[in-house]
Design a protein around this motif. Structure first.
Motif, mmCIF file in Angstrom:
data_model
loop_
_atom_site.group_PDB
_atom_site.id
_atom_site.type_symbol
_atom_site.label_atom_id
_atom_site.label_comp_id
_atom_site.label_asym_id
_atom_site.label_seq_id
_atom_site.Cartn_x
_atom_site.Cartn_y
_atom_site.Cartn_z
ATOM 1 N N ARG A 1 0.388 11.405 -4.724
ATOM 2 C CA ARG A 1 0.766 12.771 -5.126
ATOM 3 C C ARG A 1 1.638 12.685 -6.372
ATOM 4 N N PRO A 2 1.002 12.717 -7.582
ATOM 5 C CA PRO A 2 1.761 12.521 -8.824
ATOM 6 C C PRO A 2 2.958 13.465 -8.967
ATOM 7 N N ILE B 1 0.821 -1.206 0.000
ATOM 8 C CA ILE B 1 0.000 0.000 0.000
ATOM 9 C C ILE B 1 0.863 1.268 0.000
ATOM 10 N N GLY B 2 2.101 1.136 0.447
ATOM 11 C CA GLY B 2 3.021 2.278 0.448
ATOM 12 C C GLY B 2 3.322 2.797 -0.941
ATOM 13 N N PRO C 1 7.803 8.973 -8.510
ATOM 14 C CA PRO C 1 7.449 10.032 -7.569
ATOM 15 C C PRO C 1 6.025 9.875 -7.034
ATOM 16 N N GLY C 2 5.813 10.342 -5.804
ATOM 17 C CA GLY C 2 4.465 10.497 -5.286
ATOM 18 C C GLY C 2 3.808 9.315 -4.622
ATOM 19 N N CYS C 3 4.569 8.244 -4.348
ATOM 20 C CA CYS C 3 3.983 7.104 -3.636
ATOM 21 C C CYS C 3 3.626 7.515 -2.202
ATOM 22 N N VAL D 1 5.511 10.201 0.984
ATOM 23 C CA VAL D 1 4.873 11.393 1.556
ATOM 24 C C VAL D 1 4.557 11.204 3.039
ATOM 25 N N ALA D 2 4.173 9.998 3.438
ATOM 26 C CA ALA D 2 3.574 9.845 4.760
ATOM 27 C C ALA D 2 4.234 8.810 5.669
ATOM 28 N N SER D 3 5.359 8.204 5.252
ATOM 29 C CA SER D 3 6.043 7.305 6.181
ATOM 30 C C SER D 3 6.703 8.159 7.260
ATOM 31 N N ALA D 4 7.099 7.545 8.357
ATOM 32 C CA ALA D 4 7.767 8.295 9.420
ATOM 33 C C ALA D 4 9.019 8.977 8.865
#
Ligand SMILES: [Zn+2]
Length: 310
Positions: free
Chosen positions: A172-173, A166-167, A183-185, A189-192
């Motif tokens: 975010r293209p 899911i990562g 880019p943008g996976c 953007v949101a991993s620690a």
């Protein structure tokens, strides 16, 4: 403890450490130990340590009057569970290691090899925060983001052993580059790690995701913005997950889950905003902490044993 009781030898091998245990069929841990992976020694040495530790645990079980009945090993990376092969791992260096057969040969026990996040999800779904939910999506958010979709106590592996990535959902293209090359996976953007990186980029000062969460809660605008961006991206990823899987419960584990309500409150709201006709899943923190992988490895071994004796 019943003398002569059955136990499973369970190992969860990570990039830095191995969590190892003797686990009873009901999921109770009767003995636990930890060892360093020391991955810098190379994959062969790591395999040697895994086999030595597993053999030592089986010996310890027998010395304590217990009967080791199976062995379960969880590893990171790409894992071919059907063939029992650790296909590829960035942080441990595995390349096509037939770990299941090696362990089976050394221990003389039925052995199962599983993927660390998938077996972690198995444990959370059967013994932890997703208990009794039936359909569970376990999402581990740490240096990366990976998930396990567990239905009625069984985790989907995928046709190529790569289910649950899911990562690498595109959120975010025009976003930052991901380790996978695109880019943008979500995890870019949101991993620690991504949260710490983004904050450092904007502020010029390094910070961990936990520090960003603290500063955001204390009202620092920049940290607030970085945290909000990450939560929004996570909600996008989870909404996609819910559209695909329609689960009853989403269990969030990994380091980021330790942010508690600072993560869960805004994430729950952002996810709700994104759902239209889909039912809202329960969003809860993982309950088993870093023991989930080890317990899951034991469950996988027990499942394999049950299948083989059928
Ligand atoms: Zn990616």
């Amino acid at each position: 403890m019943t003398p002569g009781g059955e136990v499973v030898v369970a190992l969860d091998v990570g990039g830095t450490g191995m969590k190892c245990a003797l686990v009873r069929p009901d999921g109770a841990t009767v003995h636990a130990e930890r060892h360093a992976t020391d991955a810098a020694r190379g994959p062969e040495a790591v395999v040697g340590t895994i086999l030595d530790v597993a053999e030592g645990l089986a010996g310890k079980a027998r010395a304590d009057g217990l009967t080791p009945v199976a062995c379960g090993i969880a590893v990171p990376g790409v894992v071919d569970e059907a063939r029992g092969v650790a296909v590829w791992s960035a942080n441990v260096g595995f390349r096509d290691v037939p770990l299941r057969d090696l362990a089976r040969e050394r221990l003389g026990l039925p052995t199962a090899l599983g993927h660390d996040v998938r077996v972690g999800g198995l444990a959370e779904a059967r013994l932890g925060a997703g208990r009794d939910a039936g359909h569970v999506l376990f999402v581990a958010i740490g240096t990366g983001i990976a998930a396990a979709h567990v239905v009625d106590g069984s985790a989907a592996v995928g046709a190529h052993g790569a289910a649950g990535e899911i990562g690498h959902i595109l959120v975010r293209p025009d976003g930052p580059p991901c380790g996978c090359g695109r880019p943008g996976c979500l995890e870019a953007v949101a991993s620690a790690s991504a949260i710490g990186r983004r904050y450092a980029e904007l502020s010029g000062a390094p910070a961990t995701a936990a520090e960003v969460a603290d500063r955001a809660a204390a009202g620092e605008p920049l940290a607030g913005r970085v945290w909000r961006e990450a939560v929004e991206a996570l909600a996008d990823g989870l909404a996609t997950g819910q559209a695909l899987f329609d689960v009853a419960t989403i269990v969030i584990g990994g380091g980021l889950a330790q942010a508690g309500p600072r993560l869960f409150d805004p994430l729950r709201t952002a996810l709700r905003e994104r759902l239209t006709f889909h039912r809202e899943p329960r969003l809860v923190a993982a309950a088993l902490g870093d023991e989930a992988g080890c317990l899951g490895a034991a469950l996988l071994a027990l499942d394999t044993l049950a299948k083989e004796s059928r």
